[in-house]
Design a protein around this motif. Structure first.
Motif, PDB file in Angstrom:
ATOM      1  N   VAL A   1       0.847  -1.196   0.000  1.00  0.00           N
ATOM      2  CA  VAL A   1       0.000   0.000   0.000  1.00  0.00           C
ATOM      3  C   VAL A   1       0.877   1.239   0.000  1.00  0.00           C
ATOM      4  N   SER A   2       0.754   2.051  -1.028  1.00  0.00           N
ATOM      5  CA  SER A   2       1.425   3.348  -1.085  1.00  0.00           C
ATOM      6  C   SER A   2       0.400   4.402  -0.684  1.00  0.00           C
ATOM      7  N   SER A   3       0.412   4.752   0.593  1.00  0.00           N
ATOM      8  CA  SER A   3      -0.665   5.560   1.157  1.00  0.00           C
ATOM      9  C   SER A   3      -0.736   6.989   0.618  1.00  0.00           C
ATOM     10  N   PRO A   4       0.385   7.725   0.520  1.00  0.00           N
ATOM     11  CA  PRO A   4       0.278   9.139   0.132  1.00  0.00           C
ATOM     12  C   PRO A   4      -0.298   9.370  -1.254  1.00  0.00           C
ATOM     13  N   ASP A   5      -0.011   8.465  -2.217  1.00  0.00           N
ATOM     14  CA  ASP A   5      -0.524   8.679  -3.567  1.00  0.00           C
ATOM     15  C   ASP A   5      -1.717   7.781  -3.891  1.00  0.00           C
ATOM     16  N   GLY A   6      -2.247   7.080  -2.882  1.00  0.00           N
ATOM     17  CA  GLY A   6      -3.468   6.310  -3.080  1.00  0.00           C
ATOM     18  C   GLY A   6      -3.347   5.205  -4.105  1.00  0.00           C
ATOM     19  N   ARG A   7      -2.214   4.477  -4.057  1.00  0.00           N
ATOM     20  CA  ARG A   7      -2.032   3.384  -5.006  1.00  0.00           C
ATOM     21  C   ARG A   7      -1.746   2.084  -4.261  1.00  0.00           C
ATOM     22  N   LEU A   8      -2.158   0.996  -4.879  1.00  0.00           N
ATOM     23  CA  LEU A   8      -1.786  -0.327  -4.434  1.00  0.00           C
ATOM     24  C   LEU A   8      -0.750  -0.832  -5.424  1.00  0.00           C
TER      25      LEU A   8
ATOM     26  N   LEU B   1      -6.452   3.591  -5.831  1.00  0.00           N
ATOM     27  CA  LEU B   1      -7.414   3.660  -4.726  1.00  0.00           C
ATOM     28  C   LEU B   1      -8.158   4.992  -4.671  1.00  0.00           C
ATOM     29  N   GLY B   2      -7.776   5.949  -5.490  1.00  0.00           N
ATOM     30  CA  GLY B   2      -8.569   7.156  -5.671  1.00  0.00           C
ATOM     31  C   GLY B   2      -8.264   8.332  -4.775  1.00  0.00           C
ATOM     32  N   GLN B   3      -7.635   8.092  -3.627  1.00  0.00           N
ATOM     33  CA  GLN B   3      -7.314   9.169  -2.691  1.00  0.00           C
ATOM     34  C   GLN B   3      -6.242   8.677  -1.736  1.00  0.00           C
ATOM     35  N   PRO B   4      -5.563   9.581  -1.020  1.00  0.00           N
ATOM     36  CA  PRO B   4      -4.524   9.162  -0.085  1.00  0.00           C
ATOM     37  C   PRO B   4      -5.101   8.714   1.261  1.00  0.00           C
TER      38      PRO B   4
END
Length: 280
Positions: free
Chosen positions: A67-74, A89-92
């Motif tokens: 999980v890359s939380s700041p840029d909202g990507r898996l 994921l659409g949002q951080p």
């Protein structure tokens, strides 16, 4: 049950332990690293991602999701070690992840940034199916944290830290969640990372209470492991999945620059009688 032994020390905020193919994988949030450690304590960094939180889980095909939380990507880590986008994921602001035996990934989001002093907003769980499609599956959490899927793949259990609850959902044929109920009320606890065992019990890690606790459905306490620092997450693995691995560190608080004391992060191992089951 044995006394906790230190498998690895000298790390930062360690989290998200996952047993896979003879090694324990975990994250050091302070360093932005995903690492693997074997039972002899030999470790290596397998990925670097600047993300806080930084959690991961294994797909059935042996690839690692991060999980890359700041840029909202898996992200997905392929066999050659490269990272690419698995789902948007659409949002951080994402936190923990668990993947079931069919490849459904459940990723949760707290809903607000407590470290930035934001006002409370309820958290949620998003389902990412094997084709990379993401959709919200459940909401209304105070602070969603660790998650586990039962061995038969029929139930997702979510730790809601600020409500002191483990919350259960039925998993549908399409991966959707329904039938929300309180699986266990945990008076005075702050459940963080969790894992399930073969007798249907759940182990939860507890940072402020410096312990790991095994509970039955309904909340009856079956076993407690007391620690000298905050327990952030736990997972069952090792030979026969009879080792409870705990990531722990000296917690300083949400509002400080360094969340844990530098170098206080440890990976602990405790031998247990009941083996792990399900995911993670």
């Amino acid at each position: 049950m044995s006394e906790p032994r230190v498998l690895l020390a000298g790390r930062g905020l360690v989290e998200a332990p996952r047993w896979h193919d003879g090694r324990l994988y975990f994250s050091d949030w302070s360093a932005g690293e995903v690492l693997a450690v074997d039972l002899a304590g030999t470790s290596e960094v397998i990925a670097r991602v600047e993300s806080l939180p930084l959690c991961s889980a294994w797909l059935p095909d042996g690839r690692l999701l991060i999980v890359s939380s700041p840029d909202g990507r898996l992200l997905v880590r392929d066999a050659d070690g490269s990272l690419s986008t698995y789902a948007d994921l659409g949002q951080p602001g994402w936190n923990d992840i668990v993947v079931d035996g069919r490849g459904n990934a459940y990723v949760n989001r707290i809903g607000y940034n407590p470290m930035a002093g934001e006002e409370f907003r309820p958290g949620s769980v998003t389902l990412v199916t094997a084709d990379g499609t993401a959709r919200e599956a459940a909401g209304g959490f105070a602070f969603p944290n660790g998650m586990a899927v039962t061995p038969d793949g029929s139930m997702l259990i979510v730790a809601d830290s600020h409500r002191s609850e483990l919350v259960a959902f039925a998993i549908g044929a399409d991966g959707g969640l329904s039938g929300r109920r309180v699986w266990a009320a945990l008076d005075g606890a702050a459940p963080d990372g969790i894992c399930a065992d073969a007798e249907g019990a759940v182990w939860y890690a507890d940072v402020p209470n410096r312990r790991c606790v095994r509970v039955a459905e309904g909340g009856a306490v079956l076993q407690t492991v007391a620690l000298d620092r905050g327990a952030f997450a736990c997972a069952l693995g090792g030979p026969g999945r009879r080792t409870l691995f705990v990531t722990a560190a000296e917690w300083r608080g949400m509002g400080v620059e360094e969340l844990v004391a530098p170098g206080s992060g440890q990976v602990l191992a405790i031998d247990v009688e009941v083996p792990g089951a399900g995911w993670p």
